[in-house]
Design an enzyme around this catalytic site. Sequence first.
Site, short mmCIF file in Angstrom:
data_model
loop_
_atom_site.label_atom_id
_atom_site.label_comp_id
_atom_site.label_asym_id
_atom_site.label_seq_id
_atom_site.Cartn_x
_atom_site.Cartn_y
_atom_site.Cartn_z
CB SER A 1 2.08 0.68 -6.13
OG SER A 1 0.70 0.50 -6.31
CG ASP B 1 -0.18 2.65 -3.69
OD1 ASP B 1 0.97 2.21 -3.90
OD2 ASP B 1 -0.91 3.05 -4.60
#
Length: 703
Positions: A74, A322
């Site tokens: 991320s 993500d």
Amino acid sequence: MRRRSTEGTVMTDGSKPTFEIGIAMSGAISAGAYSAGVFDFLIQALDAWEKAKAEGAPDLPEYDVRLKALSGASAGAITAAIGVIAAGGREAPATFPSPAPGSQNIRFTLGRLYRSWVTSPTLVSPDGSPDLLSLEDLAGGRPVISVLNANVLTAIGAEALEATGTLSPRAYVASSLHLYMMLSNLRGVPYAIHFNGGQYNMMTHADRVHYVVEGIGTWKPTPSPFADTDSGTSIAATSLFGAAGASTRPPEWLAFANAALASGAFPIGLSPRVIATATSQYAKAKFPISEDQSELRPIPTWPDAWHVSASQDYPFSFVSVDGGLINNDPFEFVRFTLMKDPPRPNERNAEKADRAVIMIAPFPEGPPFLGDGEPPLGVLSIARRVVTALRQQVRFKPDQLLAVAAEGTHSRFMISPHRVPPSTPGGEEREETFSIASGLLGGFGGFVLEAFRDHDYQLGRRNCQYFLMRHLTIDKNHQTLHWPEGAAERRNAVISKTLSDGSMHDYVPIIPLVGDALPEVPYPRWARIDENAFALLVKRIEARLVAVARRLVSTETTSARMKLGLNFLLLVGRNRIVDYIRLTLLQELVMRDQIEGWPLPAADLRPDFVRAVLAALLDPAFDLRTEAGIARTTKLDTSLVREILSTLAGAAGANCQVWLAPWTRTDEPSLYTLVSRRPSFLATLLQGRSPARLFAKPVVDRK
């Protein structure tokens, strides 16, 4: 030629012993600014050490430290990717306009990294340029692909690739630097394990990309049995630096930036990304597991129609969100890359360790522990909690993290936010309740204000300096890594620690603080948003919310009657939704002392306790609160809650003034809210009366 010392430390003829490091960066959303600050100061410290060695400075360690690998999920992946590019060039450090005497005057070293994390990603741009709440991504009738305007992140990625300066490799970075970025593959990769009597079929969505970045450094790294035989894409820094304009950006670097943004594509909030790869990448992929994969490794079971074989490749693309959704702490990829003989662990002892993983974890605040009876036995509350439980479970890695916490481990280290104000002479240091300014709203809060992100960047630099000085250490009597006799003492660098068995040990920093890295990084001032900026933020959120909702109704529904009904619901519910969002934001800002205009009344009460009560009164789920309900929410004693409420009731004219409902019967608990949230006249009139059932009435936590 390479040779090994008698103790096993890898050396190069004519060179010093080497301590190898790898950095793992956890997912953090906007708190990636903290990780970026940590990396910024680490580069500054290593640069200062290299400069001191070149100038022949005395009392320096008789070994070298080398950076071999990075991994990120991320925001950590974005930080690692941009950090690598930033480390390939040289920018003049930015300085503070008026530094305090004797303190660090450098504000940041890696300008490209600072701009990417502090200047650019914001909800409300101060100069009117595109921001995360702009509507440019919806122009021309385009469909909604994310709640926020993710074009801003695309622009950040493009700016990061504008490496038009001169490539200036660093001596302490590997000439072939391994970089792993985590991805959540929504298409999935099928696998099967064959048993006697059948096969077990499964699907993995935990994906990653592995880049081998060539030319950022000049150190020829030691072999990595894990990473060198893993599927990896080689990418040359020389093809990026010197390129001018978007049309000349090398396609492999565009794919590199896309992978980093894909790892940071928080579901729904930010737009997903498409990753284009090939089946051969999975045939060669290795897993950081304790089983030996030298002769046997899992192979995907692709559809038969693809005719995939050792000699036949097939294009494979997937939608990614993500990477931290599944693997938020990619510690194991760096650990295995550093291993001499995987899966055998590296030496951990402080007297023998010659390589270490540094994990940067920006969220020190753990998930809240639910009280008795939580969650409620309702369909929606259980559904929400199931998602949270699954996400927390995939982050639970006791086998990896317990070794970090072990007292004698000096091959695994972690750095996380700590905000400890400088103590006054004779005073006691006390860590603040909240460390990072980006921690509100589950990590999205840093996008609220540039000052929040700048605070976290500077805190990362300050924490990194203290970490290098006090925690990233080896035994003073290490078998192969030494300081000159008396040098550590002369530099006041010896750290004496009493271990749990009562023994005293002396340690020395692995990376010495010298040159411009030695003066103390100043304690960053806690950032607050002013009330006017907050009002503008809410107004911009409302505009984005309405635009997104209307576009969704327009593009996702085909029935004219359905469109009419949904637009009507938006019309009548708009104010309620916006007020809910406003109170949610305000609740966290007040609790964390991140908004101006909310001074507390003078009282002998802990400010963080008072703010916790105020936050409970701002909770949009309730209109009126009881003492018991507030105590349940804040985990404070009921008598303390009562004292705080009494104090706040006397704060006449202040935002924090509490209002006591006048209609409560003596046999019922008192009801409280803030003066600014008093129920309307109609709700007050109908409270407790049967006609109230026909109207909206205040939500009360009576039980």
